[in-house]
Design a protein around this motif. Structure first.
Motif, PDB file in Angstrom:
ATOM      1  N   TYR A  10      10.826  58.789  49.336  1.00 26.31           N
ATOM      2  CA  TYR A  10      10.894  58.867  47.873  1.00 26.31           C
ATOM      3  C   TYR A  10       9.660  59.609  47.374  1.00 26.31           C
ATOM      4  O   TYR A  10       8.560  59.377  47.868  1.00 26.31           O
ATOM      5  N   LEU A  39      23.053  64.035  42.234  1.00 28.56           N
ATOM      6  CA  LEU A  39      23.852  62.826  42.016  1.00 28.56           C
ATOM      7  C   LEU A  39      25.310  63.192  41.747  1.00 28.56           C
ATOM      8  O   LEU A  39      25.598  64.043  40.898  1.00 28.56           O
ATOM      9  N   VAL A  89      18.460  64.486  46.214  1.00 24.66           N
ATOM     10  CA  VAL A  89      18.107  64.082  47.574  1.00 24.66           C
ATOM     11  C   VAL A  89      18.113  65.336  48.432  1.00 24.66           C
ATOM     12  O   VAL A  89      19.069  66.122  48.390  1.00 24.66           O
ATOM     13  N   GLU A 106      17.671  60.538  56.781  1.00 28.43           N
ATOM     14  CA  GLU A 106      17.985  59.661  55.655  1.00 28.43           C
ATOM     15  C   GLU A 106      17.715  60.318  54.310  1.00 28.43           C
ATOM     16  O   GLU A 106      18.105  59.798  53.275  1.00 28.43           O
ATOM     17  N   ARG A 109      14.292  61.546  48.542  1.00 25.06           N
ATOM     18  CA  ARG A 109      14.784  61.503  47.151  1.00 25.06           C
ATOM     19  C   ARG A 109      13.660  61.937  46.224  1.00 25.06           C
ATOM     20  O   ARG A 109      12.635  61.251  46.137  1.00 25.06           O
TER      21      ARG A 109
ATOM     22  N   CYS B  40      27.393  54.963  49.762  1.00 24.26           N
ATOM     23  CA  CYS B  40      26.494  55.062  48.614  1.00 24.26           C
ATOM     24  C   CYS B  40      25.030  55.028  49.055  1.00 24.26           C
ATOM     25  O   CYS B  40      24.620  54.130  49.809  1.00 24.26           O
ATOM     26  N   ARG B  41      24.269  56.027  48.644  1.00 27.28           N
ATOM     27  CA  ARG B  41      22.832  56.131  48.908  1.00 27.28           C
ATOM     28  C   ARG B  41      22.494  56.236  50.403  1.00 27.28           C
ATOM     29  O   ARG B  41      21.408  55.880  50.838  1.00 27.28           O
ATOM     30  N   LYS B  42      23.475  56.725  51.165  1.00 26.58           N
ATOM     31  CA  LYS B  42      23.250  56.955  52.594  1.00 26.58           C
ATOM     32  C   LYS B  42      23.508  58.425  52.909  1.00 26.58           C
ATOM     33  O   LYS B  42      24.082  59.147  52.091  1.00 26.58           O
TER      34      LYS B  42
END
Lengths: 113, 108
Positions: A10, A39, A89, A106, A109, B40-42
């Motif tokens: 992050y 997003l 991301v 991974e 972000r 989601c979020r992966k």
């Protein structure tokens, strides 16, 4: 895991700040890809390396974006003078040359305020 | 026009139902095709490759129609755990291009 480590996970940046995102694939992987995923969107291709050679950078959205992989292993994606629309991301991936499968890290972000 | 197009959904489907997603690609030089799944979020992960003859993996069937530049994914007997975004992916000259994804919600 996928054999791709990304850092930081992050990052919050103020508009105008420079950021650097790191991708560290397991050793011996020739190909490395960077994607940007906003997003609700699919991953958008940014750039592709084979060893240290940047073979395709057609997806980099502006000259504020720069990627390098000087020794053919770790890669850095640098964004200069960040803008709010850079919030996303950033995904790094290695490629299995036999199957074509991409293995993603991974992601990092980035939020630009 | 995007090089890989998908219906973004969401598809809201009761558990046990069959659901199908379609994807079209614009560049006839595209060489290989895949479906990825993203929770989601992966990060995205490979679900299956898509071969010209069609291929099946358990409850999942993928088909490719090169003449129409069209790829499909069929999920039978859907499970709650199938809820995810399904990404259509095309490889053209080592440039791997993702669609926007189709969101699937399996309802109990």
């Amino acid at each position: 895991g996928a054999g791709v480590s990304q850092s930081p996970r992050y990052k919050v940046a103020k508009r105008g700040q420079d950021v650097a995102l790191r991708c560290d694939p397991i050793s011996g992987h020739v190909s490395l890809f960077w994607y940007q995923q906003a997003l609700g969107q699919g991953p958008e291709f940014l750039t592709y390396f084979q060893n240290e050679a940047q073979l395709d950078k057609s997806g980099l959205p502006s000259d504020r974006f720069f990627a390098e992989r000087p020794e053919g292993s770790v890669s850095t994606l640098k964004i200069q003078r960040t803008q709010q629309e850079d919030s996303a991301v950033y995904l790094c991936a290695r490629n299995d040359p036999n199957t074509g499968e991409l293995f993603f890290g991974e992601g990092s972000r980035l939020t630009v305020l | 026009r995007k090089e890989v197009e998908q219906d973004p959904g969401p598809f809201n489907v009761p558990e046990g139902a069959t659901v199908a997603f379609n994807c079209t690609y614009s560049n006839s030089a595209s060489q290989s095709f895949f479906w990825y799944r993203q929770d989601c979020r992966k990060e995205p992960k490979l679900l299956m490759s898509v071969y010209s003859s069609g291929n099946e993996d358990g409850r999942f069937t993928a088909q490719l129609n090169r003449a129409s530049q069209y790829i499909s994914l069929l999920i039978r007997d859907s499970k709650l755990s199938d809820s995810a975004t399904y990404l259509c992916v095309v490889n053209r000259d080592d440039k791997i291009i993702f669609g926007k994804g189709t969101r699937l919600h399996i309802l109990p």
